[in-house]
Design an enzyme around this catalytic site. Structure first.
Site, PDB file in Angstrom:
ATOM      1  N   TYR A 162      -2.283   1.773   3.480  1.00 33.14           N
ATOM      2  CA  TYR A 162      -2.608   3.208   3.517  1.00 33.14           C
ATOM      3  C   TYR A 162      -3.655   3.550   2.456  1.00 33.14           C
ATOM      4  O   TYR A 162      -4.642   4.257   2.739  1.00 33.14           O
ATOM      5  CB  TYR A 162      -1.321   4.015   3.296  1.00 33.14           C
ATOM      6  CG  TYR A 162      -1.480   5.515   3.193  1.00 33.14           C
ATOM      7  CD1 TYR A 162      -1.887   6.270   4.282  1.00 33.14           C
ATOM      8  CD2 TYR A 162      -1.161   6.185   2.002  1.00 33.14           C
ATOM      9  CE1 TYR A 162      -2.005   7.659   4.184  1.00 33.14           C
ATOM     10  CE2 TYR A 162      -1.264   7.564   1.901  1.00 33.14           C
ATOM     11  CZ  TYR A 162      -1.691   8.300   2.990  1.00 33.14           C
ATOM     12  OH  TYR A 162      -1.795   9.661   2.885  1.00 33.14           O
ATOM     13  N   LYS A 166      -7.411   4.899   3.377  1.00 30.05           N
ATOM     14  CA  LYS A 166      -7.899   6.188   2.856  1.00 30.05           C
ATOM     15  C   LYS A 166      -9.154   5.970   2.006  1.00 30.05           C
ATOM     16  O   LYS A 166     -10.087   6.761   2.048  1.00 30.05           O
ATOM     17  CB  LYS A 166      -6.804   6.882   2.026  1.00 30.05           C
ATOM     18  CG  LYS A 166      -5.699   7.515   2.869  1.00 30.05           C
ATOM     19  CD  LYS A 166      -6.197   8.763   3.594  1.00 30.05           C
ATOM     20  CE  LYS A 166      -5.105   9.432   4.405  1.00 30.05           C
ATOM     21  NZ  LYS A 166      -5.600  10.542   5.229  1.00 30.05           N
ATOM     22  N   ILE A 219      18.135   7.218  -3.925  1.00 28.41           N
ATOM     23  CA  ILE A 219      16.932   7.151  -4.758  1.00 28.41           C
ATOM     24  C   ILE A 219      16.514   5.682  -4.815  1.00 28.41           C
ATOM     25  O   ILE A 219      17.324   4.821  -5.156  1.00 28.41           O
ATOM     26  CB  ILE A 219      17.206   7.708  -6.169  1.00 28.41           C
ATOM     27  CG1 ILE A 219      17.473   9.227  -6.071  1.00 28.41           C
ATOM     28  CG2 ILE A 219      16.038   7.421  -7.109  1.00 28.41           C
ATOM     29  CD1 ILE A 219      17.719   9.921  -7.396  1.00 28.41           C
TER      30      ILE A 219
END
Ligand SMILES: NC(=O)c1ccc[n+]([C@@H]2O[C@H](COP(=O)([O-])OP(=O)(O)OC[C@H]3O[C@@H](n4cnc5c(N)ncnc54)[C@H](O)[C@@H]3O)[C@@H](O)[C@H]2O)c1
Length: 331
Positions: A162, A166, A219
Site C-alpha cells: 500500500y 501510494k 489490540i
C-alpha cells in the site's frame, strides 16, 4: 471562492461523502460527479448526505452546471471511462483506491492496479481533458518506519505494498506537474475518523462497531503503537483548500501533529462508550500486524504555512461526535 465542477473518484466512500457534505455546506459546487465501482461504497450510502442522479457511462455528457450531483458506476482501473467521466470537470479529487495496509498484503497486485494504474488513468484523463487541478489522497504509508514526526521531506521507504502504490501515485502526480503543468496536490492523510465511517475497518470505527455488537476489542501488539487521528470534517476542509491551491507539485500532511497510542485511544473511547451507550468494553491483546508502523504522527507546519489549513477538532470532541453519529444510525 469560485464554484467548481468537482469530479470525485471513490466519492461514495467515507472521505468522499464527508467531502460532498462539506462542498454543499460551503456552497462550492456548480456540479459534482462521483465515480465509484460500488465495491465498498454504495449509492444508498450517499442518500443521507444529498439527493443525486445515477447516470450510466452510455448516457453521460460533459460536466456542466446542469449536471447537478451525479453518480457514475465505473472502475478507476479502466482507462477509457476515465476520459469520458472527467470531461468538463474543473478539478479531480482522486480518492478511489485499494485502501489500507492489510488488503495490500493480501493482494499486492490488486493494490498496484487500483492505486498506480487507477491514479495514472485519472492523471491521463486530466491531461487529455485539460483539467488543471488534481488532488490525490495519499497517506503516511509511503514513508514507512521513521522517527516521528514525519514531514513532507521525510525519506520514503514504504514497508507495505500500500505504501509503495501510494508512493508511485505521488510520483506520477509530480511527473504530471513537471511534464504537463497540471496542478497536482498530494495530501497525506493520517488516520481519519468521524461520522459516516460505518463501513470502515480502521481502529475507531472498528472499536465502536465491536462495542455495539458486544464483542471484545483486540489490540494488536502492546497498544503502545501511536497514530495521529484526524477528524473527517477537518480533513474535508484540507481537500477543499487543495482544490483551490494555485501551485502544483506540492505534498501536504493532513494530520493533527498529536501522537496518541492505541491504548490511550482505547481508554478514551471506552470511557465515552460507557457514557453514551452505557456499555462496558473488554480488551484483549493479540499479535502485532505485519506492515504496521510502531509510531506515527506528522508535523503539519507546511500545511499551516503554505496550504493555509489546520485542524480544529480535538480527539475527545471528535470521538463524541462520531459516537453520536453511530447512535443515530443504529436507532
Ligand atoms: N480513511 C483513512 O483513514 C485514510 C487514511 C489515509 C489515506 N486514505 C486514503 O483516502 C482515500 C479515501 O479513503 P476512504 O476512507 O474514504 O475509503 P473508502 O473505502 O471508504 O472509500 C473508497 C471508495 O472507493 C471506491 N473504490 C474502491 N476501488 C475502486 C475502483 N477500483 N474503482 C472505483 N471505485 C473504487 C469504493 O467503492 C469506495 O466507495 C483512499 O485513497 C485512501 O487510501 C484514507
Amino acid at each position: 471562492m469560485k464554484k467548481l465542477n468537482w469530479l470525485i473518484t471513490g466519492g461514495l466512500g467515507f472521505v468522499g461523502r464527508t467531502l460532498i457534505a462539506e462542498l454543499l455546506k460551503q456552497d462550492l459546487a456548480q456540479a459534482i460527479r462521483v465515480v465509484d465501482n460500488f465495491s465498498t461504497g454504495s449509492p444508498s450510502d450517499l442518500q443521507p448526505v444529498t439527493d443525486f442522479s445515477l447516470v450510466t457511462l452510455d448516457n453521460i455528457s460533459a460536466m456542466s452546471a446542469h449536471s447537478g450531483i451525479e453518480v457514475v458506476k465505473a472502475d478507476i482501473r479502466d482507462a477509457e471511462p476515465a476520459v469520458k467521466v472527467t470531461a468538463g470537470a474543473d478539478v479531480i479529487i482522486h480518492l478511489a483506491a485499494n485502501t489500507g495496509v492489510q488488503p495490500s498484503i493480501e493482494s499486492p497486485r490488486l493494490d498496484m492496479e487500483s492505486n498506480v494504474m487507477g491514479t495514472l488513468n485519472y492523471l491521463e484523463a486530466a491531461r487529455q481533458n485539460q483539467i488543471k487541478q488534481f488532488v490525490l489522497a495519499s497517506s503516511g504509508a509511503p514513508i514507512g518506519e521513521a522517527e516521528p514526526p514525519i514531514t513532507e521531506k521525510s525519506p520514503c521507504r514504504p514497508i507495505s505494498p500500500y505504501g509503495a502504490s501510494k508512493l508511485a501515485g505521488e510520483a506520477y502526480c509530480s511527473a504530471y506537474n513537471g511534464s504537463f503543468g497540471i496542478n497536482t496536490i498530494v495530501l497525506r492523510f493520517s488516520n481519519v475518523y468521524g461520522p459516516l465511517s460505518g463501513k470502515k475497518g480502521s481502529v475507531v470505527a472498528k472499536f465502536i462497531k465491536q462495542a455495539l455488537a458486544g464483542e471484545t476489542w483486540t489490540i494488536n501488539g502492546n497498544g503502545e503503537q501511536t497514530r495521529d487521528f484526524i477528524y473527517s470534517q477537518d480533513l474535508a476542509k484540507a481537500v477543499v483548500k487543495a482544490a483551490y491551491h494555485p501551485k502544483g507539485g506540492e505534498i501536504f500532511q493532513v494530520a493533527t501533529q498529536e501522537e496518541t497510542s492505541v491504548r490511550e485511544l482505547a481508554d478514551l473511547l471506552s470511557a465515552q462508550i460507557k457514557e453514551v451507550f452505557e456499555l462496558e468494553v473488554t480488551i484483549d491483546y493479540g499479535e502485532p500486524l505485519i506492515g504496521d508502523v510502531a509510531r506515527n504522527f506528522a508535523d503539519i507546519t507546511h500545511s499551516k504555512q503554505v496550504l493555509g489549513w489546520q485542524p480544529e477538532v480535538k480527539l475527545a470532541t471528535g470521538i463524541v461526535d462520531t459516537l453520536n453519529w453511530f447512535r443515530e444510525k443504529n436507532k
